[in-house]
Each structure stands twice: as C-alpha cells, then as structure tokens.
Design a protein around this motif. Sequence first.
Motif, short mmCIF file in Angstrom:
data_model
loop_
_atom_site.label_atom_id
_atom_site.label_comp_id
_atom_site.label_asym_id
_atom_site.label_seq_id
_atom_site.Cartn_x
_atom_site.Cartn_y
_atom_site.Cartn_z
N SER A 21 0.71 -1.10 -0.07
CA SER A 21 -0.03 0.07 0.19
C SER A 21 0.91 1.19 -0.19
O SER A 21 2.06 1.08 0.04
CB SER A 21 -1.46 -0.30 1.46
OG SER A 21 -0.07 0.12 2.29
N GLY A 22 0.33 2.40 -0.31
CA GLY A 22 0.75 4.15 -0.07
C GLY A 22 2.55 3.41 -1.72
O GLY A 22 1.36 3.06 -2.69
N ARG A 23 3.25 4.06 -1.03
CA ARG A 23 4.00 4.68 -2.35
C ARG A 23 5.14 3.03 -2.35
O ARG A 23 6.07 3.00 -2.60
CB ARG A 23 5.88 5.18 -2.10
CG ARG A 23 4.58 6.54 -1.28
CD ARG A 23 5.66 8.14 -1.62
NE ARG A 23 6.74 8.04 -0.77
CZ ARG A 23 7.96 8.17 -0.55
NH1 ARG A 23 8.49 9.23 -2.27
NH2 ARG A 23 8.98 8.15 0.53
N LYS A 24 4.26 1.87 -3.17
CA LYS A 24 4.18 0.84 -2.63
C LYS A 24 5.67 0.48 -4.25
O LYS A 24 6.71 -0.24 -4.00
CB LYS A 24 3.72 -0.82 -2.79
CG LYS A 24 2.39 -0.20 -4.16
CD LYS A 24 1.12 -1.40 -4.06
CE LYS A 24 0.56 -1.00 -5.51
NZ LYS A 24 -0.54 -2.19 -5.04
N SER A 104 5.30 0.35 3.49
CA SER A 104 4.20 -0.50 1.98
C SER A 104 3.91 -1.51 2.27
O SER A 104 2.77 -2.24 1.94
CB SER A 104 5.05 0.12 0.88
OG SER A 104 5.56 1.71 0.94
N ASP A 164 3.95 7.28 11.65
CA ASP A 164 3.74 6.63 11.35
C ASP A 164 3.48 5.35 12.37
O ASP A 164 4.73 4.99 12.54
CB ASP A 164 3.24 6.31 10.54
CG ASP A 164 3.25 5.35 9.54
OD1 ASP A 164 3.85 3.62 9.60
OD2 ASP A 164 2.57 5.42 8.05
#
Length: 367
Positions: A21-24, A104, A164
Amino acid sequence: MFMFYEVALIPMYLLIGVWGSGRKEYSAMKLTLMLMGGSALLILGILGIYYFSGHTTMNVNDIAAMHNIPEEIQNAFFPFIFIGFGVLGALFPFHTWSPDGHASAPTAVSMLHAGVLMKLGGYGCFRIAMYLLPDAAQDLSWIFLILTTISVVYGALSACVQTDLKYINAYSSVSHCGLVLFALLMMNQTACTGAILQMLSHGLMTALFFALIGMIYGRTHTRDIRELAGLMKIMPFLAVGYVIAGLANLGLPGFSGFIAEMTIFVGSFGAKELAGDPSSSFRMVATIIACTSIVVTAVYILRVVGKILYGEVENKHYLELTDATWDERVAVICLIFCVAGLGCAPFFFSDMISPATGSILRSIGVM
C-alpha cells in the motif's frame, strides 16, 4: 548460501510491489536496488575468499580450517562481505530501504521481513565475514563498531519523531538490528550469545508489534498517531497487547528484550581490547553510547502508548469498532507467550546458543 540468500529477496519485491500500500512501487524498487547493491559487494567478497584461499573448495568449514588467506587480503575483502550482509541487517548508512519497505508492506509481510529476513544479515556477518576472515575482523572491527553504534542510537532517535505506527516500529527495528551487529563485533562469548538472543527477541517482539498495528489499522484505517486516541476503551484486548509489546521492546524485566539487551551490554562492557582499536577504552565508550538507546526507546514507546491508547476518543466513528476476534487473540497470545517465555527462561536458550558462538569465536582466535 549466496544463491538462497538472493532467492529469499525476490519474493519481497513482489509482496511489497504488488500487494503493498502507499508508495509500494517506490518502496519495493528501493528495497531491491539497495539489497542487490549489497549482494554485488557480497559476491566480490565471496570470490575473493575463494581464489585467495587456494580456490579448491567453497565449503565454509574447510576454508575456516585452512586459515591461509593473507591478512592484507582479508582486510581488503572483509568490508565487502560485512557491508554486503550488513545492508540487510540495516547497517547505517545503508538502512534507508527498511522503513519504507515496512511502511508499504502488508502486515504479514512486515512480520516476515523484520522477524526473519533481516536476521540473515546478522547471521551472514558472523558466519561468513567474521568466521572466514578472522584477522580482518579483529583489525577492522572498530570501524564497524562506530557504524553500528550510530545505527543503534540513530534508529531510536528517528523513531521518536515519526507519526506513522509502522515507521516507528521500522526505525525501532533499525536500532535493535544494529544492536545485533554491535554485539557480534565485540567478539566475546557473552556479547555474541546476547546477539543471537536479540535476534530471537526482536523477531518475536517486532512480529507482535506489526500484527497489532495491522489489526488496529484494519479497524481504524489509519496509522497516524495524531488521529488515534482512546483505543483502550474501544478495543481493550488489542490495547493491552500493544502495551505488553511496548514494555518488552523497551526492555522491561520478565520479557525477552531485557534478557537480550542485558546480555549484550554486560558482554560488551567487559569486552577485551582487540588489535586495531585506537584505545583501550574505545569499546567501553561505544557501549555507554549504545546504552543511551534504552532511554530513547522508553521515550518513543511510552509516547505512542499514551497518545493512541489513552485520552478521549476524538473520532466518534471509532466507538462503533470491535475488539480482536478469536483468531486474532490466539495469534497475539502465542507471540506474547513466546516473548515472556524467552524472558522468564533465558538459560534454556542461552545454553543452546553458547556452544555454537564459542566454536566460531575460538576459530576467530579471541577465546
């Protein structure tokens, strides 16, 4: 070993790049490039050992028994192998792939990554670099002790400023994995036994942390500690599990973290001076600096626990959330049991570890 070491890295790219996920894509590519760069150094070091040991065998034990590699050759190739494995062990300044990869990755992948894969780095440094190049390990250990001391303190300080939950745990992993390499470089049996205990302890604690973070994220859909508060009232089981994981991570007696870190610091503080150290007090000073990470770890753990678990619930939608399901409870309880078991019965594990570490240290020539 090198082949399977590389094979273990290939699934990480796919697991993060496809299912993350995210900037994977960025995280998966960064992880792959940095670890492959370390592997390039590693293969140069392995070929150097092979050719300068008489190029008759690649058997690790046979090469160690020969002990015929000239010291200047050892000094030339030791950094290649130690850094090659150290990249996977989050050695400063080659650690930056780890936080992004953890953030990620899916929860299960983060647990596997921190709990198992990163331990290959410490294993390789001890079993290959130090075991096969013992003279260089003694001559150059002070250089890598400086880097590992930075890893331990820098990782803990970086965790303090993250918002985070996964990044906090990822930088905590950098600090704890740095402690493994730090202890191995002390090259005495107590510290090296502590390093292996730290591998076990960190694998269990980090897996527990990432599991709980994944369960919390699955319900709240956020990992930002600024958006979380009052979870103790909403999901008490997960909250208590998080507190236990945090206390184990900061080294509370009765848990695995205390046993591993105490063994490392006791062994490191009493380590004898080796050839190549600039002064007799060098290792003692490095140990004192590394010990400061204990205080910093307490700061970021207690900060996060206080922020996300206590206080008033700011988002009223969280009041509708449910606590852990039975299968999640089983997973959390099993990991807590292992963390507490290692902390309450440390001699059972250290008695298994000590003979193996002693055998390698005798081969290196420091026992």
